[in-house]
Design a protein around this motif. Structure first.
Motif, mmCIF file in Angstrom:
data_model
loop_
_atom_site.group_PDB
_atom_site.id
_atom_site.type_symbol
_atom_site.label_atom_id
_atom_site.label_comp_id
_atom_site.label_asym_id
_atom_site.label_seq_id
_atom_site.Cartn_x
_atom_site.Cartn_y
_atom_site.Cartn_z
ATOM 1 N N GLY A 112 -14.012 3.257 -42.308
ATOM 2 C CA GLY A 112 -12.813 2.458 -42.150
ATOM 3 C C GLY A 112 -12.361 1.914 -43.495
ATOM 4 O O GLY A 112 -12.744 2.424 -44.557
ATOM 5 N N SER A 113 -11.583 0.849 -43.450
ATOM 6 C CA SER A 113 -11.026 0.280 -44.678
ATOM 7 C C SER A 113 -12.124 -0.280 -45.577
ATOM 8 O O SER A 113 -13.098 -0.851 -45.094
ATOM 9 C CB SER A 113 -9.996 -0.803 -44.345
ATOM 10 N N ASP A 114 -11.952 -0.095 -46.868
ATOM 11 C CA ASP A 114 -12.867 -0.603 -47.898
ATOM 12 C C ASP A 114 -14.310 -0.159 -47.696
ATOM 13 O O ASP A 114 -15.237 -0.882 -48.029
ATOM 14 C CB ASP A 114 -12.812 -2.141 -47.959
ATOM 15 N N ASN A 115 -14.510 1.019 -47.128
ATOM 16 C CA ASN A 115 -15.866 1.531 -46.910
ATOM 17 C C ASN A 115 -15.932 2.932 -47.499
ATOM 18 O O ASN A 115 -15.433 3.879 -46.904
ATOM 19 C CB ASN A 115 -16.206 1.557 -45.423
ATOM 20 N N ASN A 116 -16.556 3.048 -48.669
ATOM 21 C CA ASN A 116 -16.670 4.339 -49.341
ATOM 22 C C ASN A 116 -18.112 4.820 -49.436
ATOM 23 O O ASN A 116 -18.412 5.712 -50.216
ATOM 24 C CB ASN A 116 -16.066 4.253 -50.751
ATOM 25 N N LEU A 117 -19.004 4.215 -48.664
ATOM 26 C CA LEU A 117 -20.406 4.621 -48.727
ATOM 27 C C LEU A 117 -20.576 6.041 -48.194
ATOM 28 O O LEU A 117 -19.940 6.422 -47.209
ATOM 29 C CB LEU A 117 -21.279 3.677 -47.897
ATOM 30 N N PRO A 118 -21.442 6.824 -48.830
ATOM 31 C CA PRO A 118 -21.732 8.154 -48.290
ATOM 32 C C PRO A 118 -22.583 8.011 -47.018
ATOM 33 O O PRO A 118 -23.600 7.318 -47.032
ATOM 34 C CB PRO A 118 -22.512 8.831 -49.420
ATOM 35 N N GLN A 119 -22.133 8.628 -45.937
ATOM 36 C CA GLN A 119 -22.814 8.505 -44.658
ATOM 37 C C GLN A 119 -22.759 9.811 -43.915
ATOM 38 O O GLN A 119 -21.971 10.691 -44.245
ATOM 39 C CB GLN A 119 -22.167 7.384 -43.862
ATOM 40 N N ILE A 120 -23.570 9.915 -42.891
ATOM 41 C CA ILE A 120 -23.557 11.096 -42.025
ATOM 42 C C ILE A 120 -23.005 10.653 -40.678
ATOM 43 O O ILE A 120 -23.500 9.695 -40.074
ATOM 44 C CB ILE A 120 -24.970 11.687 -41.878
ATOM 45 N N PHE A 121 -21.973 11.347 -40.227
ATOM 46 C CA PHE A 121 -21.359 11.051 -38.936
ATOM 47 C C PHE A 121 -21.666 12.192 -37.972
ATOM 48 O O PHE A 121 -21.525 13.365 -38.324
ATOM 49 C CB PHE A 121 -19.835 10.903 -39.078
ATOM 50 N N ASP A 122 -22.086 11.833 -36.769
ATOM 51 C CA ASP A 122 -22.340 12.814 -35.724
ATOM 52 C C ASP A 122 -21.378 12.532 -34.576
ATOM 53 O O ASP A 122 -21.312 11.395 -34.093
ATOM 54 C CB ASP A 122 -23.784 12.705 -35.208
ATOM 55 N N ASN A 123 -20.635 13.549 -34.142
ATOM 56 C CA ASN A 123 -19.801 13.384 -32.964
ATOM 57 C C ASN A 123 -20.725 13.311 -31.752
ATOM 58 O O ASN A 123 -21.644 14.121 -31.619
ATOM 59 C CB ASN A 123 -18.830 14.549 -32.818
ATOM 60 N N VAL A 124 -20.491 12.344 -30.876
ATOM 61 C CA VAL A 124 -21.391 12.111 -29.748
ATOM 62 C C VAL A 124 -20.655 12.325 -28.437
ATOM 63 O O VAL A 124 -19.674 11.636 -28.148
ATOM 64 C CB VAL A 124 -21.978 10.683 -29.794
ATOM 65 N N LEU A 125 -21.151 13.286 -27.656
ATOM 66 C CA LEU A 125 -20.690 13.467 -26.290
ATOM 67 C C LEU A 125 -21.375 12.371 -25.478
ATOM 68 O O LEU A 125 -22.607 12.316 -25.397
ATOM 69 C CB LEU A 125 -21.079 14.853 -25.782
ATOM 70 N N LEU A 126 -20.597 11.473 -24.946
ATOM 71 C CA LEU A 126 -21.131 10.270 -24.314
ATOM 72 C C LEU A 126 -22.111 10.602 -23.190
ATOM 73 O O LEU A 126 -21.882 11.527 -22.398
ATOM 74 C CB LEU A 126 -19.975 9.428 -23.784
ATOM 75 N N SER A 127 -23.208 9.856 -23.139
ATOM 76 C CA SER A 127 -24.209 9.971 -22.077
ATOM 77 C C SER A 127 -24.942 8.636 -21.982
ATOM 78 O O SER A 127 -24.647 7.701 -22.732
ATOM 79 C CB SER A 127 -25.197 11.104 -22.377
ATOM 80 N N THR A 128 -25.914 8.561 -21.101
ATOM 81 C CA THR A 128 -26.711 7.339 -20.993
ATOM 82 C C THR A 128 -27.842 7.307 -22.017
ATOM 83 O O THR A 128 -28.508 6.282 -22.160
ATOM 84 C CB THR A 128 -27.308 7.194 -19.577
ATOM 85 N N ASN A 129 -28.044 8.402 -22.729
ATOM 86 C CA ASN A 129 -29.054 8.451 -23.788
ATOM 87 C C ASN A 129 -28.429 8.008 -25.104
ATOM 88 O O ASN A 129 -27.422 8.576 -25.526
ATOM 89 C CB ASN A 129 -29.606 9.870 -23.955
ATOM 90 N N PRO A 130 -29.017 7.028 -25.780
ATOM 91 C CA PRO A 130 -28.474 6.613 -27.090
ATOM 92 C C PRO A 130 -28.516 7.777 -28.074
ATOM 93 O O PRO A 130 -29.558 8.398 -28.265
ATOM 94 C CB PRO A 130 -29.406 5.484 -27.534
ATOM 95 N N GLU A 131 -27.378 8.088 -28.664
ATOM 96 C CA GLU A 131 -27.258 9.184 -29.628
ATOM 97 C C GLU A 131 -26.735 8.651 -30.946
ATOM 98 O O GLU A 131 -25.902 7.740 -30.982
ATOM 99 C CB GLU A 131 -26.304 10.262 -29.103
ATOM 100 N N SER A 132 -27.195 9.244 -32.041
ATOM 101 C CA SER A 132 -26.799 8.819 -33.386
ATOM 102 C C SER A 132 -25.331 9.132 -33.641
ATOM 103 O O SER A 132 -24.896 10.277 -33.519
ATOM 104 C CB SER A 132 -27.670 9.524 -34.424
#
Length: 183
Positions: free
Chosen positions: A113-133
């Motif tokens: 988002g705004s003012d956030n330039n940190l290198p990160q890994i994003f995973d698209n999550v298909l919603l479920s009841t199991n917590p996903e990264s």
């Protein structure tokens, strides 16, 4: 002669004692500790506590809908972290109805988002009841903002055509939880 030796011994002992007394009061040491406790918080933008995926027209029913909420999540972490997402139930449910929509019809997508330039890994999550990264970061930061897209294009191809109830809108609801953990 013995008296002189005793007197000299007493004088020398007194001098050593006086010298040691003065030397002992010149300094003192203290240990200073800097103690860093870990901090991790995650909050939802207060004006975005309700997310509506609305189907208004034929195109929405044919293609599905999505919405992106800018600066939806705010994270503070004093070290590396991971943000997980999960639904609290298997389906979106409608009050007073046995109709439901699987939570897996919604894909959760995050981005800096705004003012956030940190290198990160994003995973698209298909919603479920199991917590996903959803977000993984090797470094921490303060008040890191993340945009989140709620993608319900899986509801396209007229999948929800028979889910309405007469002339009124039908609302299907599920609660989603974001959690932060150390990585």
């Amino acid at each position: 002669m013995k008296s002189i030796i005793i007197i000299i011994s007493l004088i020398l002992t007194a001098l050593v004692y006086v010298e040691n007394t003065y030397a002992q009061s010149n300094s003192a040491n203290v240990t200073v500790n800097i103690i860093l406790h870990p901090i991790q918080t995650i909050t939802i933008n207060s004006s975005q506590k309700d997310v509506n995926l609305e189907y208004h027209n034929i195109e929405d029913y044919e293609k599905g809908v999505l919405t992106t909420l800018d600066d939806h999540l705010s994270v503070t972490s004093t070290g590396s972290f991971q943000v997980n997402v999960a639904s609290n139930q298997d389906s979106f449910t409608q009050s007073g109805s046995d109709k439901s929509i699987p939570v897996s019809d919604v894909l959760i997508i995050a981005a800096n988002g705004s003012d956030n330039n940190l290198p990160q890994i994003f995973d698209n999550v298909l919603l479920s009841t199991n917590p996903e990264s959803l977000i993984r970061s090797g470094t921490g930061g303060m008040n890191l903002k993340y945009n989140v897209t709620y993608d319900n294009t899986a509801g396209g191809a007229d999948k929800y055509v028979n889910m309405t109830s007469g002339d009124t809108e039908s609302v299907f609801t599920s609660e989603i939880t974001y959690t932060i953990t150390s990585k």
